[in-house]
Enzyme design. Structure first.
Site, short mmCIF file in Angstrom:
data_model
loop_
_atom_site.label_atom_id
_atom_site.label_comp_id
_atom_site.label_asym_id
_atom_site.label_seq_id
_atom_site.Cartn_x
_atom_site.Cartn_y
_atom_site.Cartn_z
N ARG A 13 0.83 -1.22 0.00
CA ARG A 13 0.00 0.00 0.00
C ARG A 13 0.86 1.27 0.00
O ARG A 13 0.44 2.31 -0.47
CB ARG A 13 -0.98 -0.01 1.18
CG ARG A 13 -1.81 1.26 1.30
CD ARG A 13 -3.03 1.11 2.20
NE ARG A 13 -2.75 0.44 3.45
CZ ARG A 13 -2.12 1.01 4.50
NH1 ARG A 13 -1.72 2.26 4.44
NH2 ARG A 13 -1.92 0.33 5.60
N TYR A 65 -14.84 15.20 -16.73
CA TYR A 65 -15.39 13.87 -16.47
C TYR A 65 -16.45 13.97 -15.36
O TYR A 65 -16.28 14.72 -14.39
CB TYR A 65 -14.23 12.96 -16.05
CG TYR A 65 -14.66 11.56 -15.75
CD1 TYR A 65 -15.05 10.69 -16.77
CD2 TYR A 65 -14.67 11.09 -14.44
CE1 TYR A 65 -15.45 9.41 -16.48
CE2 TYR A 65 -15.06 9.80 -14.15
CZ TYR A 65 -15.45 8.96 -15.18
OH TYR A 65 -15.85 7.69 -14.89
N ASP A 137 -5.86 17.12 -16.73
CA ASP A 137 -6.26 15.73 -16.94
C ASP A 137 -6.00 15.44 -18.41
O ASP A 137 -6.72 15.91 -19.29
CB ASP A 137 -7.75 15.56 -16.58
CG ASP A 137 -8.24 14.12 -16.78
OD1 ASP A 137 -7.60 13.37 -17.55
OD2 ASP A 137 -9.27 13.77 -16.18
N LYS A 162 -8.07 4.24 -19.63
CA LYS A 162 -8.41 4.58 -21.01
C LYS A 162 -7.23 4.26 -21.95
O LYS A 162 -6.90 3.10 -22.11
CB LYS A 162 -8.85 6.03 -21.08
CG LYS A 162 -9.82 6.44 -19.95
CD LYS A 162 -11.15 5.71 -20.01
CE LYS A 162 -11.99 5.87 -18.75
NZ LYS A 162 -12.21 7.26 -18.30
C1 LIG Z 1 -12.51 7.89 -17.08
C2 LIG Z 1 -11.99 9.23 -16.79
C3 LIG Z 1 -11.66 9.62 -15.48
C4 LIG Z 1 -11.86 8.69 -14.30
O1 LIG Z 1 -11.02 7.60 -14.37
P1 LIG Z 1 -11.30 6.18 -13.62
O2 LIG Z 1 -10.08 5.40 -14.01
O3 LIG Z 1 -12.57 5.62 -14.15
O4 LIG Z 1 -11.37 6.48 -12.18
C5 LIG Z 1 -11.14 10.87 -15.29
N1 LIG Z 1 -10.96 11.73 -16.31
C6 LIG Z 1 -11.28 11.39 -17.58
C7 LIG Z 1 -11.07 12.38 -18.67
C8 LIG Z 1 -11.80 10.15 -17.86
O5 LIG Z 1 -12.15 9.83 -19.12
#
Ligand SMILES: *Cc1c(COP(=O)(O)O)cnc(C)c1O
Length: 344
Positions: A13, A65, A137, A162
């Site tokens: 962890r 998101y 992001d 993704k």
């Molecule tokens: C999917 C996504 C998230 C969240 O990610 P998780 O891995 O599902 O927690 C954050 N920002 C963007 C742009 C995303 O497409």
């Protein structure tokens, strides 16, 4: 080891696991960062980012998101963290909001689902002039198409679920930046318990090996689909940064090295017509998520943005007739033929 004075492996962890630290070296290199932390999800990375660097106040620009928006709008304020959500059309208010003592400017570029492009360099200069940090992001663009740190941002977060994972078979997140900015996030990750699992870290490290080839192919296919859809008589609008008449095209060309695998098409005939097209698609699977080898379609008004009142969707430029496409690795001609048959 616990105090970071000696390197070595310790309780997982804490992230002091050789598979995790090896992955983090790769993640840092992808964004040209000094360091990276790997998390169990993109939301975990964002939570650590906001709790570490957002406590003085966070401004979020543009669409983001759904989970991020919920965290910023509904949950962080419960902890007394001031948050401000500004759309691209409210940018004239940014200076005013910043002067109230915001510590972190956060945004996505391109955004979901309208692919709005924000100027990373200009916004980083503005934030720095106010003594604030900038975090991007970078999930939609991927590090292959956009390098926010080189453009002036301080921190990058990813949903590795993704493009980095790329096969829709893992959930993970990452934060990249200077060691000094990442160091205080370590205890948040450790004590919230949001470290990536070593098994997932190994899977992600393997997936990253093919990231550039996948993303470049997805860029090319998305461009071809965008051009074909822009000519289609049943399409009202195509939102894709690679199209010369797209409003964000010039800026995207300046700050991105590829336009990405995400595009949004608006079908003529309204929301029900768009639903019928989505249902008739065969190669594009009807599912949320994005960035994987299989092409996906979603109708934002019935999925990702379903929770918003219709007026709010309109304010964000999201129409019921929009379909968001995540382009995978199938044959380009097959994907275009699938769209043509579904529209026909
Ligand atoms: C999917 C996504 C998230 C969240 O990610 P998780 O891995 O599902 O927690 C954050 N920002 C963007 C742009 C995303 O497409």
């Amino acid at each position: 080891m616990v105090d970071g004075r000696k390197s070595g492996s310790l309780y997982t962890r804490y992230g002091l696991n050789p598979t995790i630290t090896s992955l983090e070296t790769k993640l840092a290199a992808l964004e040209g960062a000094e360091a990276a932390w790997a998390f169990c999800s993109g939301m975990a990375a964002e939570t650590a980012l906001f709790l570490t660097h957002g406590r003085r106040g966070i401004v979020c620009l543009g669409d983001a998101y759904g989970g991020t928006l919920e965290l910023l709008a509904a949950q962080l304020p419960l902890l007394g963290i001031p948050t401000h959500l500004l759309l691209g059309s409210d940018m004239s208010r940014l200076d005013d909001v910043m002067s109230r003592g915001v510590g972190l400017v956060f945004f996505e570029t391109p955004t979901n689902p309208t692919l709005e492009i924000f100027d990373v360099h200009a916004l980083a200069s503005l934030a720095h002039a106010h003594g604030a940090l900038v975090a991007i992001d970078n999930t939609f663009a991927s590090p292959v198409n956009q390098q926010p740190l080189a453009l002036g941002a301080d921190l990058v977060v990813h949903s590795c679920t993704k493009y980095l994972g790329g096969h829709s078979d893992l959930t993970a997140g990452a934060m990249m930046g200077a060691k000094e900015l990442l160091a205080p996030a370590w205890n948040w990750r450790k004590n919230l318990g949001t470290t990536i699992a070593p098994e997932i870290a190994a899977l992600l490290a393997r997936s990253i090996r093919t990231l550039p080839v996948r993303v470049r192919r997805q860029n090319a296919t998305a461009q071809a689909i965008a051009e074909a859809m822009a000519r289609h008589s049943r399409i009202a609008q195509v939102l894709y940064p690679g199209l010369p008449d797209f409003p964000g095209h010039a800026l995207a060309k300046k700050q991105m090295s590829g336009f990405g695998g995400m595009l949004t098409i608006e079908v003529k005939g309204g929301g029900e017509a768009a639903t019928r097209v989505a249902d008739r698609l065969e190669l594009f699977a009807l599912a949320p998520s994005l960035g994987g080898v299989e092409s996906l379609v979603t109708q934002p008004c019935t999925t990702t943005h379903h929770g918003l009142p219709p007026e709010e969707r309109t304010r964000r430029g999201i129409s019921d007739a929009m379909l968001r496409l995540s382009v995978g690795l199938e044959d380009t001609e097959d994907l275009i033929a699938d769209l043509n048959q579904a529209l026909g």
